[in-house]
Design a protein around this motif. Structure first.
Motif: not given
Length: 402
Positions: A364-383
């Motif tokens: 459920v936590v991962l579903e909520v994360q996907a719905r809110l689109e809160i990603w690790p910083m690497s997805t923004a090119g960092v890390g």
């Protein structure tokens, strides 16, 4: 001893010990006067085998409206009215649900007709110029129920202390507020405030109590008539047990008497006429069923277990690890708030966790994360090497069966 409440303006010697005849006459004289002021007036039963008395204690409640002369409810009658009614010369006033002390002068030769002229003369010789006094205490209760309870617990000297010790040994707590089920470290569960029900549970006869006890031994035998008293396992000292005081002769006598009881007597008491089992009945378990409080304890235990699960499995650090958010705590908080919102509050999160388990909550936590689109910083090119949006979505679909 009477007079302790007036140390600031009267010597203790101004309050002589009262012979029983004097005490009884004083009670018969003062009680009707207080009954003109309060709806309920009573005196706790005196301790058996008591030869004299230090003061006279009244328990009262519900002022008569004609006395207070107001529509606003009062707990106590104004002290000046009480003092005037009973002829008190001094007063230590306490407003509300408390005890006030009154000093009533003893008229010259008042004890003569009661056969205690010599004691009065001796008392006056040891007192000051103001003479000698009766100390009358007026204990004001807020309700008739409280009045009933206070009359009971203050009757027959140290009997209430003895009952308290017996109930403590049985794993329960008895006081003027009723019977409680200790549940450390949580607040105790109130089992009952009805003394009739409490006495019925322990098997103590109220009819015998009302009839009266003429000796200490009669009190001891009445108190130990409960099936939950077993001298072979009876603690008289240790944590939570009041230490005996020299002036508590009745209580001290009980401790000594209880310690001398034979195993045969103990067996007779706790089987209470039933087939011998060799085991002490569990008063705590019996009380939960007798007073209908087991569902409350079961629900409390469930709540405690859920809180512990929630603390262990729905913490910020656990959600951070599940979502690979590192130290991005604002994102962790948003996801946790989203999970709470989805379930309608943290209490429901705890229920879900208790019933479905940690792995499903993780989904459920991962579903909520996907719905809110809160990603690790690497997805923004960092890390480097952190989870991508696509991986997060796949994990959510794989792990969640909700």
């Amino acid at each position: 001893m009477g007079g302790n409440a007036f140390r600031s303006n009267l010597a203790p010697s101004a309050f002589p010990r009262l012979p029983t005849a004097v005490y009884s006459a004083l009670k018969a004289r003062i009680q009707p006067l207080l009954e003109e002021l309060y709806t309920h007036v009573g005196v706790p039963r005196e301790a058996p085998e008591k030869e004299d008395h230090g003061d006279l204690d009244f328990v009262v409640c519900l002022p008569r409206r004609s006395i207070t002369n107001t529509n606003t409810p009062r707990v106590n009658v104004p002290h000046d009215i009480v003092a005037a009614a009973i002829g008190a010369k001094h007063c230590n006033p306490m407003d509300g649900n408390r005890t006030s002390n009154f000093a009533v002068p003893i008229i010259q030769n008042e004890w003569e007709e009661l056969g205690h002229e010599a004691q009065e003369v001796t008392a006056r010789m040891g007192a000051g110029e103001e003479g000698i006094f009766y100390q009358i205490d007026v204990n004001v209760c807020e309700s008739e129920d409280e009045w009933d309870r206070r009359i009971f617990v203050n009757s027959y000297g140290d009997l209430n202390m003895i009952l308290g010790l017996i109930t403590k040994n049985a794993g329960l707590h008895f006081s003027n507020k009723g019977l409680k089920y200790p549940d450390v470290p949580h607040p105790p569960i109130v089992l009952s405030e009805s003394f009739d029900d409490i006495l019925k549970f322990f098997g103590w006869s109220m009819d015998e109590w009302r009839k009266g006890f003429e000796t200490h031994m009669a009190c001891y035998e009445w108190a130990t008539s409960t099936r939950y008293f077993n001298p072979s396992h009876f603690r008289t000292r240790g944590p939570g047990i009041k230490t005996r005081k020299p002036d508590r002769t009745m209580y001290s006598g009980f401790l000594e008497w209880a310690g001398t009881l034979s195993q045969d007597r103990a067996h007779t008491n706790y089987t209470n006429g039933e087939a011998a089992t060799g085991e002490m009945p569990d008063a705590r378990e019996d009380a939960l069923d007798f007073f209908g409080k087991r569902p409350k304890l079961v629900e409390r235990r469930a709540e405690v277990r859920r809180r512990e699960l929630l603390k262990a499995s729905f913490s910020g650090s656990r959600v951070r690890d599940w979502t690979d958010l590192g130290n991005f705590w604002p994102g962790v908080k948003k996801i946790m708030d989203g999970v709470r919102e989805r379930f309608g509050g943290e209490e429901n999160v705890a229920i879900f966790l208790d019933e479905e388990g940690e792995e499903k909550l993780r989904g459920v936590v991962l579903e909520v994360q996907a719905r809110l689109e809160i990603w690790p910083m690497s997805t923004a090119g960092v890390g480097v090497g952190e989870t991508s949006k696509e991986d997060i979505g796949e994990k959510s679909m794989e792990k969640s069966n909700v």
